[in-house]
Design a protein around this motif. Structure first.
Motif, PDB file in Angstrom:
ATOM      1  N   LEU A  75      77.353  47.707  76.761  1.00 16.66           N
ATOM      2  CA  LEU A  75      76.979  46.592  77.640  1.00 16.66           C
ATOM      3  C   LEU A  75      75.616  45.996  77.293  1.00 16.66           C
ATOM      4  CD1 LEU A  75      78.014  47.944  81.175  1.00 16.66           C
ATOM      5  CD2 LEU A  75      78.893  45.856  80.105  1.00 16.66           C
ATOM      6  N   ARG A  77      72.469  44.150  76.359  1.00 13.33           N
ATOM      7  CA  ARG A  77      72.159  42.841  75.798  1.00 13.33           C
ATOM      8  C   ARG A  77      71.075  42.225  76.672  1.00 13.33           C
ATOM      9  NH1 ARG A  77      76.036  42.824  79.378  1.00 13.33           N
ATOM     10  NH2 ARG A  77      76.482  41.007  80.700  1.00 13.33           N
ATOM     11  N   LEU A  79      69.785  40.080  79.436  1.00 10.49           N
ATOM     12  CA  LEU A  79      70.369  39.477  80.633  1.00 10.49           C
ATOM     13  C   LEU A  79      69.675  38.182  81.034  1.00 10.49           C
ATOM     14  CD1 LEU A  79      70.970  42.707  82.763  1.00 10.49           C
ATOM     15  CD2 LEU A  79      72.552  41.537  81.206  1.00 10.49           C
ATOM     16  N   LYS A  81      68.994  34.495  80.461  1.00  6.98           N
ATOM     17  CA  LYS A  81      69.695  33.416  79.752  1.00  6.98           C
ATOM     18  C   LYS A  81      68.688  32.340  79.329  1.00  6.98           C
ATOM     19  CE  LYS A  81      74.037  34.217  82.222  1.00  6.98           C
ATOM     20  NZ  LYS A  81      73.568  35.489  82.827  1.00  6.98           N
ATOM     21  N   HIS A  91      69.530  27.319  83.174  1.00  2.96           N
ATOM     22  CA  HIS A  91      69.527  28.675  83.740  1.00  2.96           C
ATOM     23  C   HIS A  91      68.216  29.049  84.436  1.00  2.96           C
ATOM     24  CE1 HIS A  91      73.346  29.367  81.830  1.00  2.96           C
ATOM     25  NE2 HIS A  91      72.836  29.163  80.627  1.00  2.96           N
ATOM     26  N   ILE A 137      69.377  37.661  88.443  1.00  2.00           N
ATOM     27  CA  ILE A 137      70.483  38.291  87.714  1.00  2.00           C
ATOM     28  C   ILE A 137      71.337  39.085  88.693  1.00  2.00           C
ATOM     29  CG2 ILE A 137      71.066  39.995  85.945  1.00  2.00           C
ATOM     30  CD1 ILE A 137      68.294  39.227  84.673  1.00  2.00           C
ATOM     31  N   LEU A 139      73.936  41.848  88.983  1.00  2.00           N
ATOM     32  CA  LEU A 139      74.325  42.929  88.081  1.00  2.00           C
ATOM     33  C   LEU A 139      75.836  43.090  87.953  1.00  2.00           C
ATOM     34  CD1 LEU A 139      71.543  45.496  88.974  1.00  2.00           C
ATOM     35  CD2 LEU A 139      71.749  44.125  86.901  1.00  2.00           C
ATOM     36  N   GLU A 141      78.090  40.835  88.090  1.00  2.00           N
ATOM     37  CA  GLU A 141      78.596  39.762  87.224  1.00  2.00           C
ATOM     38  C   GLU A 141      78.341  40.065  85.751  1.00  2.00           C
ATOM     39  OE1 GLU A 141      76.888  36.096  88.478  1.00  2.00           O
ATOM     40  OE2 GLU A 141      78.014  36.012  90.366  1.00  2.00           O
ATOM     41  N   GLU A 142      77.346  40.899  85.476  1.00  4.13           N
ATOM     42  CA  GLU A 142      77.013  41.257  84.098  1.00  4.13           C
ATOM     43  C   GLU A 142      77.709  42.539  83.650  1.00  4.13           C
ATOM     44  OE1 GLU A 142      75.460  39.196  82.289  1.00  4.13           O
ATOM     45  OE2 GLU A 142      74.696  37.838  83.837  1.00  4.13           O
ATOM     46  N   TYR A 144      77.675  45.605  85.383  1.00  2.29           N
ATOM     47  CA  TYR A 144      77.053  46.846  85.849  1.00  2.29           C
ATOM     48  C   TYR A 144      77.503  47.135  87.282  1.00  2.29           C
ATOM     49  CZ  TYR A 144      74.243  46.210  81.686  1.00  2.29           C
ATOM     50  OH  TYR A 144      73.840  46.039  80.382  1.00  2.29           O
ATOM     51  N   TYR A 220      70.523  43.156  92.318  1.00  2.00           N
ATOM     52  CA  TYR A 220      70.005  41.971  91.649  1.00  2.00           C
ATOM     53  C   TYR A 220      68.674  42.306  90.986  1.00  2.00           C
ATOM     54  CZ  TYR A 220      73.115  39.671  95.049  1.00  2.00           C
ATOM     55  OH  TYR A 220      74.191  39.292  95.809  1.00  2.00           O
ATOM     56  N   THR A 247      66.852  44.182  79.655  1.00  2.00           N
ATOM     57  CA  THR A 247      67.978  44.951  79.130  1.00  2.00           C
ATOM     58  C   THR A 247      68.157  46.206  79.968  1.00  2.00           C
ATOM     59  OG1 THR A 247      66.520  46.043  77.521  1.00  2.00           O
ATOM     60  CG2 THR A 247      67.750  44.119  76.752  1.00  2.00           C
TER      61      THR A 247
END
Length: 260
Positions: A75, A77, A79, A81, A91, A137, A139, A141-142, A144, A220, A247
């Motif tokens: 996962l 990367r 986060l 944008k 963003h 962010i 989480l 949606e990403e 996690y 978040y 990250t």
């Protein structure tokens, strides 16, 4: 007649380790009790780590759960944008846009220096009034999920790059919050503002912080940075920021280290 279930366990581990994690967890694990037990084996997930370059022998003794370690590595990367201003202000929420407002410039910029990372070509620059921008962010949606964040508490690593131009002093500020489902602040990183005097070296500097062993309930991450120039000159003489990152990854031995 022999079937795949008759294969020795080590051969079955080798074969199943070739499959995507989603298939292993959502399909293969439900086939039968034997496959469930094999999918749950640490050796299978360790093998997947080896196949995909996540395995480091020196970490052998410090990894309690190879499945979680693999999933976090997969996962991992940035986060944030549009961290390098390549998509204008897409963003980003412009919380404060003082003076002549935020602007985007090409590196190295007027009286500036190149960033150590040659892949970064642009930066955001502030003006003579307070300029702050942020991202929130979510989480889930990403990728996690709640149990992962609550039970494993993976490291959350925050990094940001900032610089001044040679001929003007400026001020840089960073604030990062870990928020609950109801946006309650569970933990915060808010270092003292960095004030850079006029006639500085104009070098780019990195600030970083690692959140670990934080409270359960993080849903978040809120990231905000910015500042302004300290001489109130019209135009864009304030702090420059770029290449921000957040990250999430497995626990390491270097937790809770801040660098400025």
């Amino acid at each position: 007649m022999a079937t795949i279930s008759d294969l020795p366990e080590d051969v079955l581990v080798e074969l199943l380790s070739l499959l995507p994690a989603r298939d292993l967890l959502r399909a293969c694990r439900l086939v039968c009790s034997q496959w469930r037990d094999v999918v749950d084996l640490a050796t299978l997930w360790k093998r997947k780590c080896q196949r995909e370059g996540f395995y480091v022998q020196s970490l052998d003794r410090s990894i309690a759960d190879w499945k979680v370690f693999y999933l976090l590595c997969k996962l991992k990367r940035n986060l944030i944008k549009n961290p390098r201003a390549e998509e204008n202000f897409t963003h980003w929420k412009l919380d404060q846009n003082g003076g002549d407002m935020w602007k985007i410039e090409d590196l190295p910029g007027p009286l500036g220096k190149e960033l150590p990372d040659s892949e970064v070509h642009k930066y955001f620059v502030t003006s003579f009034g307070p300029c702050f921008k942020s991202q929130l962010i979510t989480l889930q949606e990403e990728g996690y999920w709640n149990e992962l964040m609550d039970e494993k508490r993976p490291e959350i690593v925050v990094k940001d790059w900032y610089a001044a131009r040679f001929d003007c002093g400026c001020r840089y500020e960073l604030r990062v919050r870990l928020l609950s489902e109801n946006y309650i602040v569970l933990e915060e990183f808010c270092p003292e503002p960095v004030v850079i005097e006029q006639w500085s070296d104009a070098m780019w500097r990195e600030i970083s912080h690692t959140f670990s062993n934080y409270p359960a309930g993080v849903r978040y991450i809120w990231f905000q940075h910015g500042g302004q120039d300290t001489q109130f000159w019209a135009g864009w003489y304030g702090i420059r920021v770029t290449n921000s990152s957040i990250t999430i990854g497995p626990q390491t031995l270097k937790a809770n280290e801040d660098t400025i």
